[in-house]
Design a protein around this motif. Structure first.
Motif, PDB file in Angstrom:
ATOM      1  N   ASN A 314      35.760  61.585  87.386  1.00 32.27           N
ATOM      2  CA  ASN A 314      36.380  62.689  88.261  1.00 32.27           C
ATOM      3  C   ASN A 314      36.933  63.790  87.090  1.00 32.27           C
ATOM      4  O   ASN A 314      36.674  64.842  86.978  1.00 32.27           O
ATOM      5  CB  ASN A 314      37.204  62.660  89.383  1.00 32.27           C
ATOM      6  CG  ASN A 314      36.348  61.806  90.415  1.00 32.27           C
ATOM      7  OD1 ASN A 314      35.194  61.913  90.524  1.00 32.27           O
ATOM      8  ND2 ASN A 314      37.034  61.295  91.165  1.00 32.27           N
ATOM      9  N   GLU A 315      37.970  63.248  86.083  1.00 29.27           N
ATOM     10  CA  GLU A 315      38.704  64.072  85.392  1.00 29.27           C
ATOM     11  C   GLU A 315      37.665  64.600  84.097  1.00 29.27           C
ATOM     12  O   GLU A 315      37.981  65.654  83.690  1.00 29.27           O
ATOM     13  CB  GLU A 315      39.817  63.283  84.863  1.00 29.27           C
ATOM     14  CG  GLU A 315      41.004  63.133  85.769  1.00 29.27           C
ATOM     15  CD  GLU A 315      40.865  61.664  86.350  1.00 29.27           C
ATOM     16  OE1 GLU A 315      41.840  61.222  86.796  1.00 29.27           O
ATOM     17  OE2 GLU A 315      39.710  61.257  86.360  1.00 29.27           O
ATOM     18  N   GLU A 316      37.078  63.515  83.629  1.00 29.73           N
ATOM     19  CA  GLU A 316      35.943  63.802  82.695  1.00 29.73           C
ATOM     20  C   GLU A 316      35.110  65.129  82.910  1.00 29.73           C
ATOM     21  O   GLU A 316      34.951  65.982  82.312  1.00 29.73           O
ATOM     22  CB  GLU A 316      35.279  62.617  82.104  1.00 29.73           C
ATOM     23  CG  GLU A 316      35.984  61.357  82.036  1.00 29.73           C
ATOM     24  CD  GLU A 316      36.659  61.424  80.726  1.00 29.73           C
ATOM     25  OE1 GLU A 316      36.806  62.551  80.018  1.00 29.73           O
ATOM     26  OE2 GLU A 316      36.719  60.183  80.170  1.00 29.73           O
ATOM     27  N   GLN A 317      34.619  65.015  84.175  1.00 27.99           N
ATOM     28  CA  GLN A 317      33.604  66.082  84.508  1.00 27.99           C
ATOM     29  C   GLN A 317      34.295  67.534  84.593  1.00 27.99           C
ATOM     30  O   GLN A 317      33.568  68.376  84.134  1.00 27.99           O
ATOM     31  CB  GLN A 317      33.107  65.689  85.824  1.00 27.99           C
ATOM     32  CG  GLN A 317      31.741  64.510  85.900  1.00 27.99           C
ATOM     33  CD  GLN A 317      31.218  64.342  87.169  1.00 27.99           C
ATOM     34  OE1 GLN A 317      30.011  63.948  87.551  1.00 27.99           O
ATOM     35  NE2 GLN A 317      31.932  64.541  88.258  1.00 27.99           N
ATOM     36  N   ARG A 318      35.439  67.414  85.216  1.00 26.95           N
ATOM     37  CA  ARG A 318      35.957  68.631  85.499  1.00 26.95           C
ATOM     38  C   ARG A 318      36.582  69.004  84.163  1.00 26.95           C
ATOM     39  O   ARG A 318      36.079  70.580  83.694  1.00 26.95           O
ATOM     40  CB  ARG A 318      37.371  68.378  86.082  1.00 26.95           C
ATOM     41  CG  ARG A 318      38.229  69.591  86.651  1.00 26.95           C
ATOM     42  CD  ARG A 318      39.252  69.473  87.450  1.00 26.95           C
ATOM     43  NE  ARG A 318      40.223  70.715  87.651  1.00 26.95           N
ATOM     44  CZ  ARG A 318      41.495  70.930  86.804  1.00 26.95           C
ATOM     45  NH1 ARG A 318      41.618  69.873  86.159  1.00 26.95           N
ATOM     46  NH2 ARG A 318      41.986  71.835  87.087  1.00 26.95           N
ATOM     47  N   TYR A 319      36.906  68.469  83.250  1.00 30.72           N
ATOM     48  CA  TYR A 319      37.176  68.833  81.494  1.00 30.72           C
ATOM     49  C   TYR A 319      35.936  69.495  80.979  1.00 30.72           C
ATOM     50  O   TYR A 319      35.898  70.626  80.458  1.00 30.72           O
ATOM     51  CB  TYR A 319      38.038  67.888  81.018  1.00 30.72           C
ATOM     52  CG  TYR A 319      37.932  68.047  79.536  1.00 30.72           C
ATOM     53  CD1 TYR A 319      38.735  69.181  78.890  1.00 30.72           C
ATOM     54  CD2 TYR A 319      37.131  67.655  78.631  1.00 30.72           C
ATOM     55  CE1 TYR A 319      38.900  69.605  77.474  1.00 30.72           C
ATOM     56  CE2 TYR A 319      37.068  68.011  77.025  1.00 30.72           C
ATOM     57  CZ  TYR A 319      37.979  68.918  76.954  1.00 30.72           C
ATOM     58  OH  TYR A 319      38.119  69.257  75.447  1.00 30.72           O
ATOM     59  N   LEU A 320      34.822  68.705  81.295  1.00 32.35           N
ATOM     60  CA  LEU A 320      33.581  69.013  80.467  1.00 32.35           C
ATOM     61  C   LEU A 320      33.021  70.234  81.145  1.00 32.35           C
ATOM     62  O   LEU A 320      32.309  71.144  80.305  1.00 32.35           O
ATOM     63  CB  LEU A 320      32.706  67.735  80.373  1.00 32.35           C
ATOM     64  CG  LEU A 320      32.956  66.800  79.806  1.00 32.35           C
ATOM     65  CD1 LEU A 320      32.161  65.313  79.841  1.00 32.35           C
ATOM     66  CD2 LEU A 320      32.834  67.054  78.024  1.00 32.35           C
TER      67      LEU A 320
END
Length: 404
Positions: A314-320
Motif C-alpha cells: 500500500n505504501e509502495e503504490q502510493r509513493y510510486l
C-alpha cells in the motif's frame, strides 16, 4: 483423366495440410503460455502475453488484489482455500475514490533504498546468478510516463497491469475512473494495451526509462500460488487449466493413474496438497508463479532505480504513483483483505511449514536460496518478523513527481 484425378487429389491433400497447420499455429498462439516443462527448464521461452486459461482469467485477476498483508490477516477455518471475490466498494467509496489518492498529510513511506543497495550488493556478491533475458518477458513499459516495471506473478502484478491499462486511456477519460472501474478491468493478463520489452527489442532494461520492481517473501508467494492454482473456493470450479498442465501430472506420478481417473474436485482430499506440489517441484514442474524471482527480473544484472516489497504494497503504490506522476490521474487499487472466513496467506504459510519435514524445508531453501540471499528475507517462518524483509520503510515528505 486418371492423371488429372490424381493431380487434383494431391492438390487437395496439400491444401488440407496447409489449413491444418494454420489452425494449429493459431491455436498455439491463442493459448500461448509461459511454462517450465520438466527437462526443458533451461530453455528461455518468449511470452508475448502473460495468459492464463480464459475460463480462469477472472479468478486470476482478483487473486493478486486480495492477498492479505500481515496487518490485514484474519485467521480462521482450514486450508487450502483459493482466493475470494473482492469486496465491492460502496457508493460512498466510489464517489470518494479520488480521495484515496490524497494522503492526510504530505508524508509518504517507501522501502529504504540505501538498505536495499547494501543488501543487493552483498547478496549478488555471494551468489552466481547468470544473466537472463526473461526480464524482457516480464518487464512492462509505459511510454507516456517513461517507466519500466518488471512484474513478478503473485507479487501484485495484476494490480499494476490494471494501472498500465488505465494509463493507456486518454487523460480526460482515465481521470474519470474510480477504484471500482479499475477493479472491473477484465483479461488483464491478455490485454493488448500492455507492452513488454519483447515488443521493443532495441530497448534495453538499463535504459533511460525509470525502472522499478517489487519482490515478495518466497514462501508466502509459493503458498499463494498453490492456493490460487490448486485450491478451490466453495461453489466454484477448480483451475482446470493448471490441473491439466501440472496438477494431474503430479497426482498421476504420486498417487497413480487411477487417482486422476477418479478425481472429484468437490472432494477436498482429492485436491493437490502443498506437500505434493513440493514433490512436483522436485520432479521439475516449475511455473512462473513459483519459480525464483531473481531468475525473472534479474536484479543483479538490471540496474533498477527503485526496488519495493509486497509486504509494504500500500505504501509502495502510493509513493510510486506520486513519484511517477500519475497520482492525480487514476485511483490506487488498494489491497483488499480476505473474507473473514479465510485465513491470510501469512497464517497459512506458518501452518504449512510447521508440518513440513526438515528435508522439504531444506529443499525449498535451496530452491529459493538466491532469492533469500539477494532480497534479504529470512526462511524462518516462526519469526515474529515473518514475512517482512530486512529492508525497512522510511518516511519522506513533499515528494515531487519526476519529469519523464
Amino acid at each position: 483423366y486418371n492423371e488429372y484425378k490424381s493431380y487434383l487429389r494431391m492438390k487437395w491433400k496439400i491444401f488440407g495440410s496447409v489449413i491444418t497447420l494454420l489452425v494449429l499455429i493459431i491455436c498455439l498462439l491463442h493459448y500461448n503460455n509461459y511454462y517450465e516443462i520438466p527437462g526443458l527448464s533451461s530453455i528461455v521461452k518468449i511470452e508475448i502475453t502473460d495468459k492464463d486459461d480464459i475460463r480462469q482469467v477472472e479468478a486470476e485477476e482478483s487473486s493478486e488484489t486480495q492477498e492479505s498483508s500481515p496487518a490485514l490477516s484474519n485467521p480462521t477455518t482450514s486450508i487450502p482455500p483459493a482466493v475470494t471475490k473482492p469486496t465491492i466498494p460502496t457508493a460512498d467509496t466510489k464517489n470518494n475514490s479520488k480521495a484515496q489518492n490524497v494522503a492526510p498529510d504530505n508524508t509518504y513511506y517507501h522501502s529504504n533504498q540505501t538498505q536495499w543497495h547494501i543488501q543487493h550488493d552483498k547478496g549478488c556478491a555471494a551468489t552466481n546468478t547468470a544473466a537472463t533475458k526473461k526480464y524482457t518477458v516480464f518487464t512492462r513499459l509505459n511510454e507516456e510516463f517513461h517507466f519500466l516495471y518488471c512484474g513478478i506473478p503473485k507479487v501484485g502484478s495484476s494490480n499494476w497491469k490494471r494501472v498500465l491499462i488505465a494509463l493507456s486511456y486518454p487523460t480526460e477519460e482515465r481521470r474519470k475512473f474510480s477504484y471500482e472501474d479499475l477493479n472491473e478491468f477484465k483479461n488483464v493478463h491478455n490485454s493488448r494495451s500492455i507492452k513488454t520489452l519483447v515488443h521493443y527489442p532495441k530497448l534495453d532494461a538499463n535504459s533511460t526509462f525509470y525502472r522499478f520492481v517489487l519482490f515478495r517473501h518466497p514462501y508466502t508467494r509459493l503458498v499463494s500460488a498453490w492456493r490460487n492454482k490448486f485450491g478451490k473456493d466453495p461453489g466454484k470450479a477448480i483451475n482446470r487449466f493448471y490441473y491439466k498442465q501440472i496438477g494431474f501430472n503430479i497426482i498421476r506420478r504420486l498417487r497413480g493413474p487411477e487417482a486422476v481417473e477418479n478425481f472429484d474436485e468437490n472432494n477436498a482430499t482429492h485436491l493437490l496438497t502443498f506437500q505434493e506440489l513440493i514433490s512436483g517441484i522436485r520432479m521439475g514442474f516449475v511455473d512462473r508463479h513459483w519459480r525464483s524471482q531473481i531468475s525473472l527480473c534479474a536484479p543483479c544484472h538490471v540496474d533498477y532505480d527503485y526496488v519495493g516489497f509486497f509486504e509494504y504494497m500500500n505504501e509502495e503504490q502510493r509513493y510510486l504513483y506520486k513519484y511517477l506522476g500519475f497520482s492525480e490521474e487514476i485511483p490506487i487499487p488498494t489491497k483488499i483483505a480476505h473474507h473473514s472466513l479465510i485465513k491470510s496467506t501469512t497464517d497459512v504459510t506458518r501452518e504449512l511449514f510447521e508440518e513440513l519435514s526438515k528435508a522439504d524445508k531444506d529443499y525449498l531453501y535451496s530452491f529459493y536460496k538466491n532469492d533469500f540471499l539477494i532480497l534479504g528475507y529470512s526462511p524462518n517462518t516462526t519469526s515474529t518478523n515473518f514475512p517482512y524483509p530486512s529492508v525497512n520503510k522510511v518516511a519522506v515528505t513533499n515528494v515531487e513527481p519526476r519529469k519523464p
